[in-house]
Design an enzyme around this catalytic site. Sequence first.
Site, mmCIF file in Angstrom:
data_model
loop_
_atom_site.group_PDB
_atom_site.id
_atom_site.type_symbol
_atom_site.label_atom_id
_atom_site.label_comp_id
_atom_site.label_asym_id
_atom_site.label_seq_id
_atom_site.Cartn_x
_atom_site.Cartn_y
_atom_site.Cartn_z
ATOM 1 N N ASP A 1 38.718 45.385 38.109
ATOM 2 C CA ASP A 1 38.480 44.634 39.331
ATOM 3 C C ASP A 1 37.204 43.813 39.190
ATOM 4 O OD1 ASP A 1 39.068 44.099 42.178
ATOM 5 O OD2 ASP A 1 37.231 45.252 42.551
ATOM 6 N N GLU B 1 40.110 40.894 36.081
ATOM 7 C CA GLU B 1 40.340 39.985 37.204
ATOM 8 C C GLU B 1 39.364 38.816 37.094
ATOM 9 O OE1 GLU B 1 40.180 39.694 42.092
ATOM 10 O OE2 GLU B 1 39.144 41.328 41.051
#
Length: 592
Positions: free
Chosen positions: A345, A373
């Site tokens: 993330d 990400e």
Amino acid sequence: MAEITYNSWLSTYKRPFGAALIGTNFEFDLIIDTPHHVAVNFVIQFENGFKSYEKMTPSSENRFHFALNNLSEIGFYNYYFQIIEFDGPHEYRYFYGATDIGGRLGKTYADEGAVIAYTQTIFLKKEKAPDWYRNAVFYQIFPDAFAQIGHANQKDDIFFYGKETDKPYYIREKDGDITRWTFYGGNLQGIISKIPYLKTLGVTALYLNPIFEARSTHRYDTSDYMTIDSILGSEADFEALVTALHQHDMRLILDGVFSHVGRNSKYFDFDGKSGGMGAYQTNKSPYFDWFSFTHYPDDYKSWWGIKDLPTIDKSKTSFQQFIYGDEDSVIDKWNGLGIDGWRLDVADELPDFFIKGIRDTLERYPEQVLIGEVWEDASRKIAYEQYRKYIYGDGLHATMNYPFRDIILGLLVGGLSPELAAKKVMQLSENYPRDVFLNNFNNIGTHDTERILSLLDHNLTKLNLAVGLLMTLPGVPTIYYGDEAGLTGLKDPENRAFFPWDNINQDTQKIYQNWIKIRKSIPALADGDINLFYSDKIFGFVRTDETQTAIFIYNLANEGVSVNAQDLTFLTQPVEFTPFFIGALESISKLT
């Protein structure tokens, strides 16, 4: 002024094409058509560092040549050309650089400060992803909203939806903070029960949004990295999921949220319910130095200023050891239970050394993949005033390919011309190392975006094109749960509704099933090169590997068109094929 020609996408002017390993020798050729005597300099600069002006050698009447073999830094180099033209006693200086696309044919500049440079990526090593990965079709599951077996465990301070058909909802305070999330109660046993459905769809791998103990429905506010959220089930349930997937020759990657934790986590313990040993409760906490306090304890650094998400200081050795360094680290624990990789993330928030530390740990698990990400071109990304080294070796195998999503949506609803779309894809192909380009995690929707069907105004014809592009462009396709079932919704929380098991849209489902079959039937889609072409109505490309050539042609117009290779513009090598007719907003694929 002389007429100048250079095209970074053609071997006539640059060899080799695109990103290259450190130590690669390059050759550049610039063609200048002028009756005057000229001198040419090759101007090179590492990222935003020192510029060097190197003399190019005339190799024929109008061709200037330069060999470059001393690029020793991992990253990317800027380069352009300085031309000095002599007309009798007069001397004229101007420059040749790229356009705002970045590559291909460029243009002449009078002002050096205005030049858009070409760029050259230099990387450390090829990224060999696991064999299963490149051939995978992923399915992203938001665990709370996919499927439920049995009754969900109760937790403090949350509400459960009355019906699975209820719309997602949060309860906010006046300051905007969310104080209550409503849960559907999806769980791991529910996912296990739907493996036959996923197999029928054609899915071969799952990406789960966070599953660790947390307070919210999205679980990006981790409370305990070592524990499965009780609403989802137990660690035994998780092991059962991994086993069931592997028995069906399917894979599983987890979401690693290592930038921040939840305010009420055991590490911060804002509410005091974790035993009083969190950093907020005492400066004697073993986690105290993980956090940055401006004024203890109430003023602390948080992710994007969201007080519910205290930021972790990734430079702290104790945190690094906890996540990936110790023998009983977070990474090793879940790897030991048989998972197949991680999605990191907000990779922008994780320093390069931290990502490398995770990657070094994963080297002990060669069948695992590491995805980050990143929303932009990861090869040129600046985060916190630093150029990031995500994909130059020893970092990520791949990033989430939001740039491709932007191109697909631009073609279908955003007014992006086929010409510009083709050039944008080609520019990414030039910037990324080839292996990373093929590894990238493609999507047309995630938990952070609007549902694709809503963006397309429920137009199934355009959805067919969008899914086709997702499945045939370079990269690994990922389906956001429920998109194939016809779920709609704009941004969070609307895009996180429960899967409509009793009301699956058969038309949208068939679109996904058909394109997944095409994806799996053409090996060149996993490993093949791409050659792009276009007209004012057509966007297309050729995917080629050692044994197969596949041609994909997408008609983006509201009328049928006749397609002849001579009427198309190819960005690299022209391809011949028999003329044919293609209907409005349709696609055609051909194998040779």
